[in-house]
Design a protein around this motif. Structure first.
Motif, mmCIF file in Angstrom:
data_model
loop_
_atom_site.group_PDB
_atom_site.id
_atom_site.type_symbol
_atom_site.label_atom_id
_atom_site.label_comp_id
_atom_site.label_asym_id
_atom_site.label_seq_id
_atom_site.Cartn_x
_atom_site.Cartn_y
_atom_site.Cartn_z
ATOM 1 N N PHE A 252 0.869 -1.177 0.000
ATOM 2 C CA PHE A 252 0.000 0.000 0.000
ATOM 3 C C PHE A 252 0.907 1.230 0.000
ATOM 4 C CE2 PHE A 252 -1.850 -3.475 2.381
ATOM 5 C CZ PHE A 252 -3.118 -3.616 1.840
ATOM 6 N N HIS A 253 0.669 2.149 -0.938
ATOM 7 C CA HIS A 253 1.572 3.305 -1.010
ATOM 8 C C HIS A 253 0.888 4.456 -1.747
ATOM 9 C CE1 HIS A 253 6.172 3.732 -0.484
ATOM 10 N NE2 HIS A 253 5.630 4.951 -0.438
ATOM 11 N N GLY A 254 1.066 5.652 -1.236
ATOM 12 C CA GLY A 254 0.632 6.852 -1.945
ATOM 13 C C GLY A 254 1.666 7.240 -2.982
ATOM 14 N N ASP A 255 1.226 7.678 -4.146
ATOM 15 C CA ASP A 255 2.185 7.936 -5.230
ATOM 16 C C ASP A 255 2.851 9.304 -5.146
ATOM 17 O OD1 ASP A 255 0.103 9.556 -6.006
ATOM 18 O OD2 ASP A 255 -0.232 8.582 -7.949
ATOM 19 N N VAL A 256 2.531 10.109 -4.094
ATOM 20 C CA VAL A 256 3.261 11.365 -3.876
ATOM 21 C C VAL A 256 3.864 11.376 -2.468
ATOM 22 C CG1 VAL A 256 1.960 12.722 -5.557
ATOM 23 C CG2 VAL A 256 1.101 12.530 -3.216
ATOM 24 N N ASP A 257 4.268 10.203 -2.000
ATOM 25 C CA ASP A 257 4.890 10.069 -0.680
ATOM 26 C C ASP A 257 6.227 10.809 -0.655
ATOM 27 O OD1 ASP A 257 5.979 9.235 1.730
ATOM 28 O OD2 ASP A 257 5.303 7.165 1.509
ATOM 29 N N GLU A 258 6.402 11.719 0.299
ATOM 30 C CA GLU A 258 7.646 12.479 0.404
ATOM 31 C C GLU A 258 8.543 11.972 1.530
ATOM 32 O OE1 GLU A 258 6.757 16.625 0.691
ATOM 33 O OE2 GLU A 258 6.087 16.751 -1.408
ATOM 34 N N ILE A 259 8.102 10.940 2.252
ATOM 35 C CA ILE A 259 8.926 10.344 3.308
ATOM 36 C C ILE A 259 9.712 9.162 2.765
ATOM 37 C CG2 ILE A 259 8.930 9.254 5.586
ATOM 38 C CD1 ILE A 259 8.175 12.169 5.680
ATOM 39 N N LEU A 260 9.027 8.186 2.218
ATOM 40 C CA LEU A 260 9.663 7.055 1.559
ATOM 41 C C LEU A 260 9.139 6.990 0.123
ATOM 42 C CD1 LEU A 260 9.559 4.289 4.343
ATOM 43 C CD2 LEU A 260 11.535 5.641 3.591
ATOM 44 N N PRO A 261 10.017 6.821 -0.855
ATOM 45 C CA PRO A 261 9.593 6.939 -2.256
ATOM 46 C C PRO A 261 8.631 5.835 -2.672
ATOM 47 C CG PRO A 261 11.828 6.076 -2.136
ATOM 48 C CD PRO A 261 11.454 6.495 -0.742
ATOM 49 N N TYR A 262 7.683 6.220 -3.496
ATOM 50 C CA TYR A 262 6.765 5.256 -4.106
ATOM 51 C C TYR A 262 7.495 4.449 -5.184
ATOM 52 C CZ TYR A 262 2.958 3.671 -7.191
ATOM 53 O OH TYR A 262 2.113 2.929 -7.984
ATOM 54 N N GLY A 263 8.361 5.131 -5.944
ATOM 55 C CA GLY A 263 9.183 4.469 -6.947
ATOM 56 C C GLY A 263 10.617 4.392 -6.467
ATOM 57 N N GLY B 269 10.808 1.935 -3.722
ATOM 58 C CA GLY B 269 9.501 1.919 -3.079
ATOM 59 C C GLY B 269 8.595 0.808 -3.575
ATOM 60 N N SER B 270 7.351 0.879 -3.173
ATOM 61 C CA SER B 270 6.406 -0.219 -3.386
ATOM 62 C C SER B 270 6.170 -0.545 -4.851
ATOM 63 C CB SER B 270 5.072 0.115 -2.716
ATOM 64 O OG SER B 270 5.236 0.255 -1.325
ATOM 65 N N LEU C 4 10.067 -12.017 -10.587
ATOM 66 C CA LEU C 4 10.598 -13.205 -9.924
ATOM 67 C C LEU C 4 9.543 -14.280 -9.691
ATOM 68 C CD1 LEU C 4 12.831 -11.401 -7.263
ATOM 69 C CD2 LEU C 4 13.613 -12.606 -9.318
ATOM 70 N N GLY C 5 8.314 -14.017 -10.107
ATOM 71 C CA GLY C 5 7.247 -15.000 -9.908
ATOM 72 C C GLY C 5 6.706 -15.035 -8.501
ATOM 73 N N ILE C 6 6.922 -13.956 -7.743
ATOM 74 C CA ILE C 6 6.387 -13.851 -6.383
ATOM 75 C C ILE C 6 4.992 -13.246 -6.450
ATOM 76 C CG2 ILE C 6 6.681 -12.753 -4.125
ATOM 77 C CD1 ILE C 6 9.701 -12.714 -4.688
ATOM 78 N N ARG C 7 4.055 -13.841 -5.761
ATOM 79 C CA ARG C 7 2.702 -13.280 -5.721
ATOM 80 C C ARG C 7 2.758 -11.892 -5.089
ATOM 81 N NH1 ARG C 7 -2.022 -14.313 -1.594
ATOM 82 N NH2 ARG C 7 -3.715 -13.220 -2.641
ATOM 83 N N SER C 8 2.312 -10.893 -5.821
ATOM 84 C CA SER C 8 2.390 -9.521 -5.329
ATOM 85 C C SER C 8 1.149 -8.750 -5.744
ATOM 86 C CB SER C 8 3.647 -8.835 -5.891
ATOM 87 O OG SER C 8 3.722 -7.485 -5.472
ATOM 88 N N VAL C 9 0.616 -7.985 -4.803
ATOM 89 C CA VAL C 9 -0.522 -7.099 -5.061
ATOM 90 C C VAL C 9 -0.136 -5.705 -4.604
ATOM 91 C CG1 VAL C 9 -2.914 -6.566 -4.491
ATOM 92 C CG2 VAL C 9 -2.231 -8.948 -4.840
ATOM 93 N N LEU C 10 -0.316 -4.710 -5.465
ATOM 94 C CA LEU C 10 0.001 -3.318 -5.130
ATOM 95 C C LEU C 10 -1.264 -2.480 -5.152
ATOM 96 C CD1 LEU C 10 1.895 -0.882 -4.698
ATOM 97 C CD2 LEU C 10 2.188 -0.797 -7.190
ATOM 98 N N HIS C 11 -1.520 -1.785 -4.052
ATOM 99 C CA HIS C 11 -2.622 -0.827 -3.971
ATOM 100 C C HIS C 11 -2.021 0.569 -3.940
ATOM 101 C CE1 HIS C 11 -5.852 -3.771 -3.224
ATOM 102 N NE2 HIS C 11 -4.928 -4.429 -2.563
ATOM 103 N N THR C 12 -2.158 1.285 -5.046
ATOM 104 C CA THR C 12 -1.650 2.643 -5.152
ATOM 105 C C THR C 12 -2.755 3.638 -4.795
ATOM 106 O OG1 THR C 12 -0.094 1.995 -6.883
ATOM 107 C CG2 THR C 12 -0.640 4.336 -6.713
ATOM 108 N N PHE C 13 -2.410 4.639 -3.996
ATOM 109 C CA PHE C 13 -3.356 5.672 -3.585
ATOM 110 C C PHE C 13 -2.973 6.967 -4.291
ATOM 111 C CE2 PHE C 13 -3.689 2.373 -0.550
ATOM 112 C CZ PHE C 13 -4.949 2.435 0.019
#
Length: 543
Positions: free
Chosen positions: A370-381, A402-403, A413-422
């Protein structure tokens, strides 16, 4: 052709015999009352028929018979019966008449013979009630909905370490400002007791429960295991049936890049120590070591990701000894002397970032982010953290991933991953401008619940029809401990935990197959297979 007619009529005759025994005016009968479904078995050729008595009035009865054969559907053949003592006459509409004689051989079973009016040949038979076991619906709420009250055990010590502090319980502080204002404060290490709060489902009888461990955020500088979001999340997961834990860990650092990296690494060591402790107490808290979940926010998310994927070969260079700093040791060497291996089942990454994407290659651990795409603390990208401190970013930090980048790498890598972008949102997604829980908090909670449930039930027990034998249905029993079948509008011919052979009456309005049961981890399941749809889609393939 004539043999088939004999078999069909024979079944009807059996039904007639039952009715005769029940309603003879010259003698009392002991045929079970309220029983209207029977199995008629031709002893000559082994064929079986299902007999359904629809109505009985004095010496007259009506019903239907169905040949139990290798087709999905059984065709109804209506009949009427004239009842006498220990015998009856069965007539099929637009067909021949049969005479049946029988005697009781046990409490609910009968045997005898029948003859067709046009023949004197006697055909032996057995008649006995069709008994259907009561269908037990499972409780499918566990791990999905709140089903338990929760008890909380506070301040359970899991490690002793040297550090600056392990708690600043103030979730109203702005992280960026606190870090900027306190970097130059004097810091002195001391011995710390690291504690955790444990949340347990009350009155739960399951012998092994999945574990959910939360790691709070706060830039490795502030935060506490008992702040409101973590209390809420822990209470919720415990109410679902998890053992849930929230931990404190070492925080604080001097204002330089290596010190910050070392503090982050020590947090990973502390989380590892906490998990080792919990595994050592798995019998006390009834923890299933095969289902260990971890979730964290911000710094807690960095720690959760490192706990799941980092290995000693990936230690940051700053964690080793140098002229001014001691060696911090391997990941599993700090906090306590407990020696327990474990593997994380899945993690929740809430607005976290990492320095080294290659650690994802070490383990196939599913991750929801879970990540906001304008996060200024820890980068989204990809970027430098703590935009609020301006050019000091590059002095104190290396670039982080980032996320969004973690999600992309996991997919590669074939790892199950789900990303929720805010979109348009920044850090601490779960809090509003007054640092109170907002709607995102519950969205994130629900998404975590669903994601982890899919890991708990990785082999769901869905009904599958055999493509070569249409009467045969199966479920995946890899994780199933008990399963109960129910045939609606038909009969079970034979069944066990994972397999059933069934056939349906072609004149019933509802034709379904249901299964209900439990997995080994206590999760319940149900599934329904609608037979009518199969018949309509396949046309005459079952005729």
């Amino acid at each position: 052709m004539k043999l088939n007619r004999y078999l069909s009529y024979f079944l009807i005759i059996i039904s007639f015999a039952v009715v005769l025994n029940m309603f003879s005016c010259r003698t009392s009968h002991d045929f079970p009352k309220g029983v209207s479904n029977y199995i008629f078995e031709n002893k000559s050729d082994g064929r079986k028929y299902f007999v359904k008595l629809d109505s009985i009035a004095d010496s007259y009865a009506e019903g239907k018979m169905y040949l139990i054969h290798r087709d999905v559907f059984m065709k109804a053949k209506p009949f009427e019966a004239d009842l006498r003592r220990n015998k009856c006459e069965i007539s099929f509409y637009d067909s021949e008449t049969y005479n049946l004689k029988f005697k009781k051989v046990s409490r609910n079973s009968y045997e005898g013979f029948y003859t067709e009016n046009s023949s004197n040949k006697k055909m032996p038979f057995l008649l006995y009630p069709y008994i259907e076991d009561e269908f037990q619906l499972s409780d499918t709420d566990r791990y999905k909905n709140e089903v338990f009250e929760v008890e909380r055990i506070t301040d359970v010590n899991y490690a002793k370490v040297d550090g600056f502090w392990s708690s600043i319980p103030d979730d109203t502080i702005d992280i960026a400002n606190v870090v900027k204002n306190n970097w130059f404060n004097y810091l002195k290490k001391k011995e710390l007791n690291l504690d955790m709060d444990i949340y347990l489902p009350k009155n739960d009888t399951l012998t092994q429960r999945p574990l959910m461990m939360f790691i709070h955020g706060g830039a490795f500088f502030i935060g506490d295991k008992a702040t409101v979001p973590y209390q809420k999340w822990c209470n919720h997961f415990a109410s679902l049936g998890y053992v849930c834990v929230s931990i404190n860990y070492r925080m604080g650092f001097r204002p330089n890049q290596k010190a910050i990296e070392r503090t982050a690494y020590q947090a990973t060591q502390d989380a590892h120590a906490a998990m080792r402790y919990l595994i050592s107490k798995k019998d006390i808290y009834r923890i299933d070591p095969d289902f260990l979940f971890v979730g964290g926010a911000s710094a807690g998310s960095i720690t959760a990701i490192n706990l799941a994927y980092m290995r000693n070969k990936d230690r940051p260079q700053s964690s080793y000894s140098s002229f001014f700093m001691e060696d911090l040791g391997d990941i599993e060497s700090s906090g306590n002397t407990i020696d327990n291996d474990f593997k994380i089942k899945a993690i929740a990454n809430m607005w976290g970032s990492i320095y080294d994407l290659n650690i994802l290659k070490n383990e196939n651990v599913p991750i929801i982010s879970f990540h906001g795409d304008v996060d200024e603390i820890l980068p989204y990208g990809k970027g430098y953290p703590f935009k609020a401190i301006g050019e000091f970013q590059k002095v104190f930090f290396d670039e982080m991933y980032g996320s969004s980048v973690i999600h992309q790498k996991a997919n590669e890598l074939g790892i199950r991953s789900v990303l929720h972008t805010f979109p348009g949102q920044g850090h601490t997604l779960h809090l509003d401008e007054n640092r109170k829980l907002n709607e995102n908090f519950y969205t994130i909670q629900n998404e975590m619940v669903d994601f982890f449930y899919d890991e708990l039930v990785s082999n769901p027990a869905y009904i599958i029809q055999n493509k070569d034998d249409f009467q045969l249905f199966t479920i995946d029993t890899t994780d199933v401990v008990v399963a109960d079948w129910n045939v609606i509008g038909g009969i079970s011919i034979e069944e066990n935990k994972g397999v059933i052979r069934a056939s349906w009456f072609d004149d019933e309005p509802v034709q379904e197959l249901r299964v209900s049961g439990y997995y080994a981890n206590g999760a319940g399941f149900e599934d329904v297979f609608v037979i009518k749809n199969v018949k309509e889609n396949e046309g005459n393939s079952y005729e």
